[in-house]
Design a protein around this motif. Structure first.
Motif, PDB file in Angstrom:
ATOM      1  N   HIS A   1      -0.376  -4.266   5.935  1.00 61.96           N
ATOM      2  CA  HIS A   1      -1.733  -4.175   6.415  1.00 61.96           C
ATOM      3  C   HIS A   1      -2.609  -4.909   5.758  1.00 61.96           C
ATOM      4  O   HIS A   1      -4.060  -4.860   5.890  1.00 61.96           O
ATOM      5  N   GLU A   2      -2.441  -5.538   4.503  1.00 60.14           N
ATOM      6  CA  GLU A   2      -3.370  -5.994   3.940  1.00 60.14           C
ATOM      7  C   GLU A   2      -3.048  -7.502   3.638  1.00 60.14           C
ATOM      8  O   GLU A   2      -2.217  -7.901   2.780  1.00 60.14           O
TER       9      GLU A   2
ATOM     10  N   SER B   1       0.519   3.536   1.821  1.00 63.48           N
ATOM     11  CA  SER B   1       1.027   3.974   3.406  1.00 63.48           C
ATOM     12  C   SER B   1       2.147   3.331   3.793  1.00 63.48           C
ATOM     13  O   SER B   1       2.863   3.692   4.700  1.00 63.48           O
TER      14      SER B   1
ATOM     15  N   CYS C   1      -7.898  -2.746   2.871  1.00 63.49           N
ATOM     16  CA  CYS C   1      -7.387  -1.405   3.003  1.00 63.49           C
ATOM     17  C   CYS C   1      -7.932  -0.375   1.852  1.00 63.49           C
ATOM     18  O   CYS C   1      -8.936   0.052   1.842  1.00 63.49           O
TER      19      CYS C   1
ATOM     20  N   TRP D   1      -7.295  -2.697  11.161  1.00 60.58           N
ATOM     21  CA  TRP D   1      -7.576  -1.273  11.703  1.00 60.58           C
ATOM     22  C   TRP D   1      -8.001  -1.436  13.217  1.00 60.58           C
ATOM     23  O   TRP D   1      -9.315  -1.187  13.418  1.00 60.58           O
TER      24      TRP D   1
ATOM     25  N   CYS E   1       0.977  -1.231   0.040  1.00 72.75           N
ATOM     26  CA  CYS E   1      -0.028   0.059   0.040  1.00 72.75           C
ATOM     27  C   CYS E   1       0.705   1.386  -0.098  1.00 72.75           C
ATOM     28  O   CYS E   1       1.972   1.255   0.404  1.00 72.75           O
TER      29      CYS E   1
HETATM   30 ZN   LIG Z   1      -3.358   0.746   3.038  1.00 77.40          ZN
END
Ligand SMILES: [Zn+2]
Length: 184
Positions: free
Chosen positions: A72-73, A40, A156, A99, A38
């Motif tokens: 985070h994915e 991020s 995400c 999250w 991502c």
């Molecule tokens: Zn993300």
């Protein structure tokens, strides 16, 4: 287990050998099969990002600590369940909801928690062979016919697009312009 980690910002990720966690209580150890990359993750790697007034907002000022394993994915299969984890079985395919906060939210908006524990940002994430998920309630079952590569970004990118549509309070037959659709 092996994990690709940000040890120092703006430096290449380092593949480290870490001890594989043993899940306790409601925790679940997931064997990672797919982990999305991502934008991020780049902010995390750069140690921050530019705020609205051009100032640099440091990740460490917001509670991030390095070294950290990004990602985070995450989608994979159940490896081990803590003794209080329920509703899942070994090798079951799952998507991870990253999250997370303290886990005490009364209004179901843990993504806005004052004490975030987001996986791949505050806690170690999916650029690893295994990820420790703090509770089984952050797992979503994926059917056997759904592949983990296409599912991983749903936690995400897809949620971001969904949130944008939801927050826009659109009704049937409203006209919209979508700007910068990009990966989302
Ligand atoms: Zn993300």
């Amino acid at each position: 287990m092996k994990a690709a980690r940000i040890v120092k910002v703006n430096e290449p990720l380092e593949v480290e050998q870490l001890e594989t966690s043993r899940p306790k209580g409601s925790q679940v150890l997931v064997k990672v099969q797919s982990s999305g990359v991502c934008h991020s993750d780049i902010h995390l790697w750069e140690g921050g990002y530019q705020g609205l007034e051009g100032q640099f907002l440091k990740t460490t000022d917001r509670g991030v600590r390095y070294p950290v394993t990004p990602g985070h994915e995450i989608a994979g299969v159940i490896d081990t369940l803590g003794e209080q984890a329920e509703g899942f079985s070994k090798n079951e395919k799952v998507l991870v909801f990253p999250w997370i906060g303290e886990g005490l939210c009364r209004i179901g908006e843990e993504n806005l928690c004052d004490k975030p524990r987001s996986l791949g940002i505050y806690n170690d994430g999916g650029y690893a062979e295994y990820v420790l998920v703090p509770s089984y309630k952050y797992l979503i079952k994926l059917g056997d016919d759904i592949d983990t590569d296409t599912s991983a970004p749903r936690s995400c990118s897809a949620l971001t697009a969904y949130g944008a549509v939801k927050n826009s309070s659109l009704g049937p037959n409203d006209n919209v312009v979508i700007v910068g659709a990009g990966g989302l």
